[in-house]
Motif scaffolding. Structure first.
Motif: not given
Length: 85
Positions: A77-85
């Protein structure tokens, strides 16, 4: 989390739950201690057959070696959030 790291972490967790050192697990599984060390560190990409053989040696289902635990889910989930930013 990538699959290599997930499998490696699961193999290590189960091995430790069974009270096995890498050397003992190498004897039981037929894989070298060096291979198992690399696998547990996420540096090896095991085949389906290898996953099955490792699971058999550990006395667990091969599914357990590829199933994300809570920590892997949080990391993804953290990785997906970083990718979206």
């Amino acid at each position: 989390m990538d699959m290599r790291r997930l499998v490696g972490r699961n193999v290590r967790r189960v091995r430790l739950e069974k009270g096995l050192t890498q050397e003992q697990f190498a004897d039981v599984s037929g894989f070298s201690q060096q291979y198992l060390s690399s696998l547990e560190r996420g540096r090896r990409n095991p085949t389906v057959v290898t996953l099955y053989e490792l699971a058999q040696a550990l006395g667990v289902s091969h599914i357990e070696l590829v199933t994300p635990d809570e920590e892997a889910t949080v990391e993804a989930k953290k990785s997906r959030r970083r990718t979206r930013q």
